[in-house]
Design a protein around this motif. Structure first.
Motif, mmCIF file in Angstrom:
data_model
loop_
_atom_site.group_PDB
_atom_site.id
_atom_site.type_symbol
_atom_site.label_atom_id
_atom_site.label_comp_id
_atom_site.label_asym_id
_atom_site.label_seq_id
_atom_site.Cartn_x
_atom_site.Cartn_y
_atom_site.Cartn_z
ATOM 1 N N ILE A 1 -3.208 5.388 5.643
ATOM 2 C CA ILE A 1 -3.391 5.138 4.200
ATOM 3 C C ILE A 1 -4.281 6.224 3.559
ATOM 4 O O ILE A 1 -3.989 6.744 2.492
ATOM 5 C CB ILE A 1 -3.973 3.728 3.967
ATOM 6 C CG1 ILE A 1 -2.903 2.680 4.336
ATOM 7 C CG2 ILE A 1 -4.451 3.533 2.525
ATOM 8 C CD1 ILE A 1 -3.405 1.245 4.416
ATOM 9 N N ASN B 1 9.111 1.046 4.659
ATOM 10 C CA ASN B 1 9.675 2.176 3.897
ATOM 11 C C ASN B 1 9.029 2.297 2.515
ATOM 12 O O ASN B 1 8.736 3.395 2.046
ATOM 13 C CB ASN B 1 11.191 2.028 3.747
ATOM 14 C CG ASN B 1 11.901 2.243 5.071
ATOM 15 O OD1 ASN B 1 11.349 2.843 5.997
ATOM 16 N ND2 ASN B 1 13.116 1.747 5.184
ATOM 17 N N GLU B 2 8.810 1.162 1.867
ATOM 18 C CA GLU B 2 8.204 1.191 0.522
ATOM 19 C C GLU B 2 6.794 1.777 0.552
ATOM 20 O O GLU B 2 6.354 2.438 -0.377
ATOM 21 C CB GLU B 2 8.155 -0.213 -0.078
ATOM 22 C CG GLU B 2 9.419 -0.547 -0.858
ATOM 23 C CD GLU B 2 9.569 -2.038 -1.088
ATOM 24 O OE1 GLU B 2 8.527 -2.717 -1.212
ATOM 25 O OE2 GLU B 2 10.724 -2.507 -1.119
ATOM 26 N N ALA B 3 6.093 1.543 1.649
ATOM 27 C CA ALA B 3 4.732 2.100 1.781
ATOM 28 C C ALA B 3 4.771 3.587 2.148
ATOM 29 O O ALA B 3 3.749 4.270 2.098
ATOM 30 C CB ALA B 3 3.967 1.323 2.837
ATOM 31 N N GLY B 4 5.950 4.068 2.532
ATOM 32 C CA GLY B 4 6.077 5.492 2.895
ATOM 33 C C GLY B 4 6.193 5.723 4.388
ATOM 34 O O GLY B 4 6.249 6.867 4.842
ATOM 35 N N ARG C 1 0.853 -1.206 0.000
ATOM 36 C CA ARG C 1 0.000 0.000 0.000
ATOM 37 C C ARG C 1 0.881 1.246 0.000
ATOM 38 O O ARG C 1 2.088 1.173 0.229
ATOM 39 C CB ARG C 1 -0.907 0.024 1.252
ATOM 40 C CG ARG C 1 -1.668 -1.240 1.518
ATOM 41 C CD ARG C 1 -2.746 -1.516 0.479
ATOM 42 N NE ARG C 1 -3.757 -0.504 0.404
ATOM 43 C CZ ARG C 1 -4.917 -0.528 1.061
ATOM 44 N NH1 ARG C 1 -5.182 -1.553 1.853
ATOM 45 N NH2 ARG C 1 -5.814 0.423 0.917
ATOM 46 N N LYS C 2 0.268 2.404 -0.214
ATOM 47 C CA LYS C 2 0.981 3.682 -0.067
ATOM 48 C C LYS C 2 0.237 4.512 0.957
ATOM 49 O O LYS C 2 -0.994 4.579 0.922
ATOM 50 C CB LYS C 2 1.003 4.441 -1.406
ATOM 51 C CG LYS C 2 1.981 3.886 -2.404
ATOM 52 C CD LYS C 2 3.410 4.323 -2.085
ATOM 53 C CE LYS C 2 4.407 3.682 -3.048
ATOM 54 N NZ LYS C 2 5.714 3.441 -2.457
ATOM 55 N N ILE C 3 0.962 5.134 1.862
ATOM 56 C CA ILE C 3 0.280 5.917 2.898
ATOM 57 C C ILE C 3 0.258 7.404 2.527
ATOM 58 O O ILE C 3 1.140 7.881 1.820
ATOM 59 C CB ILE C 3 0.928 5.717 4.288
ATOM 60 C CG1 ILE C 3 2.410 6.062 4.256
ATOM 61 C CG2 ILE C 3 0.703 4.312 4.798
ATOM 62 C CD1 ILE C 3 3.020 6.141 5.630
ATOM 63 N N LYS C 4 -0.771 8.097 3.025
ATOM 64 C CA LYS C 4 -0.926 9.527 2.705
ATOM 65 C C LYS C 4 -0.378 10.403 3.832
ATOM 66 O O LYS C 4 0.226 11.434 3.609
ATOM 67 C CB LYS C 4 -2.408 9.857 2.500
ATOM 68 C CG LYS C 4 -2.928 9.467 1.143
ATOM 69 C CD LYS C 4 -3.974 10.490 0.632
ATOM 70 C CE LYS C 4 -4.491 10.114 -0.736
ATOM 71 N NZ LYS C 4 -5.820 9.492 -0.707
ATOM 72 N N GLN D 1 1.959 10.839 7.412
ATOM 73 C CA GLN D 1 3.234 10.245 7.841
ATOM 74 C C GLN D 1 2.944 9.110 8.817
ATOM 75 O O GLN D 1 1.932 9.140 9.540
ATOM 76 C CB GLN D 1 4.098 11.303 8.512
ATOM 77 C CG GLN D 1 4.630 12.314 7.538
ATOM 78 C CD GLN D 1 6.064 12.726 7.878
ATOM 79 O OE1 GLN D 1 6.863 11.952 8.387
ATOM 80 N NE2 GLN D 1 6.353 13.984 7.600
#
Ligand code: F3S
Length: 402
Positions: free
Chosen positions: A395, A338-341, A310-313, A315
């Motif tokens: 997320i 780290n890849e998800a942010g 997933r990607k987080i919006k 922090q």
């Protein structure tokens, strides 16, 4: 107060001025609390590390103390500092803050303190055995040592824990004595308690009710390490609890009667009040904070599972110790996060770091202790809920009430 020949020598300055000053602190505390003698400690855990809390005065005191050549006599570990000691620049901490923080940690290091910078010393090797006397600062670690490990410590301040590290002694009063370890309250839990946030909410309610007394908790079927550390941390934050017992769970309660005759009984039927009190009316979330007290490897594993791919919006900060960080890296969990942010951050947390300078105004957390303290120490508005709720907020960037 009766002192041994060695303790007299320390107090008379025969082992140097630094040791004399440290022993003076221990003896003064003993006199205040009517201790009859001192007791040897196996370890110390020292709070009072962040430059945000210590300021220039604290920094100068520590550097002066360290320059006297004092050395710790027993294992001594250090509480979180005000920043990740390596990644501070990348995370946006100012050079001015960082330089002073580094000087503080160096002063402790010079005295022989292990610069662990974690509030979970028991996860990084400073794990006293049942019945051992220790001198620990950091309320969440103190309650864990007393309750879960069955060790014995009072709620030490940073300075008194440091004095104990240097002298190897503490005054024998309070929770070092059998008679003060009996429960004043029986807390009968009548509702479902599941996961870190529920245990934190329960601890929040108990701490409010019992203040600095000792509770004995019944009605909990199972609790894992992370749930117990959350329970204790919030109890020690909303109240000033240094020890709790739990039926069939904590070691003293397993081997003897730990409740005072005539102890008051209280029933807890639901946790709603804690969730309602600790939640502010905000929707946009700047940062999600996991790891108060510092995250175990299991907690980091759960987060990694939830955000994999997933990607987080907003922090996402997961705060932990160096040892657990290294283990998370070895297991490949850091890469996933780290890849998800997200970020796994060592040495600090959102209460002792100057996060107001980093521009965070709203925070979501699964820790009732963090939800209690962050608005006071870091001037943020808070959302408090389960790990699942927190990750959903990371997320989407917003908090959704269910
Ligand atoms: Fe530890 Fe900071 Fe929480 S010191 S217990 S992570 S407020």
């Amino acid at each position: 107060m009766i002192l041994t020949r060695e303790e007299e020598a320390m107090l008379n300055g025969e082992l140097g001025e630094g040791v004399r000053r440290a022993m003076e602190i221990i003896v003064a505390l003993g006199k205040i609390y009517n201790a009859e003698e001192l007791v040897k400690v196996e370890s110390a855990h020292i709070s009072g590390v962040s430059y945000k809390n210590l300021g220039d005065e604290g920094l100068e005191f520590l550097e002066e103390f360290a320059s006297m050549g004092v050395k710790t006599m027993v294992e001594a570990t250090l509480n979180p500092a005000g920043m990740d000691m390596e990644l501070w620049e990348e995370l946006g901490f100012s050079r001015e803050f960082a330089e002073k923080q580094i000087r503080i940690v160096k002063a402790y290091e010079k005295m022989g303190v292990k610069t662990t910078c974690t509030c979970t010393p028991y996860l990084v090797g400073n794990k006293p055995k049942f019945g051992q006397h220790v001198a620990w600062g950091e309320s969440s670690a103190i309650i864990y040592a007393n309750s879960i490990l069955g060790a014995r410590t009072n709620r030490e301040s940073g300075i008194s824990a440091l004095a104990s590290a240097i002298t190897g002694r503490t005054a024998k009063y309070g929770l070092h004595l059998d008679e003060n370890r009996l429960a004043d309250y029986v807390i009968k839990v009548k509702c479902n308690v599941k996961g870190i946030s529920d245990f934190g909410a329960l601890g929040y309610l108990i701490g409010k009710m019992v203040g600095n007394k000792v509770p004995y908790i019944t009605g909990i079927e199972t609790a894992d390490l992370d749930e117990l550390k959350s329970l204790g941390a919030s109890m020690a934050a909303s109240g000033a609890v240094g020890l709790f017992h739990m039926e069939n769970v904590t070691p003293e309660a397993k081997i003897k009667r730990v409740v005072k005759d005539g102890a008051e009984e209280i029933e807890i039927e639901d946790l709603r009040e804690a969730y309602e009190t600790l939640n502010h009316d905000v929707r946009e979330i700047d940062v999600v904070s996991i790891g108060c007290p510092h995250a175990s490897i299991d907690e980091i594993g759960k987060v990694a599972n939830m955000i994999k791919g997933r990607k987080i919006k907003s922090q996402l900060w997961i705060t932990t110790s160096r040892k657990v960080y290294d283990e998370a890296k070895r297991r490949g969990l850091l890469d996933i996060i780290n890849e998800a942010g997200g970020k796994v951050i060592r040495d600090t947390c959102m209460v002792v770091a100057p996060i107001e300078e980093l521009g965070f105004k709203t925070l979501a957390t699964n820790s009732a202790k963090m939800a209690t303290l962050a608005p006071l120490h870091s001037k943020v508005k808070v959302r408090f809920g389960s790990l699942e709720d927190c990750i959903k907020a990371a997320i989407s960037g917003v908090w959704n009430d269910n």
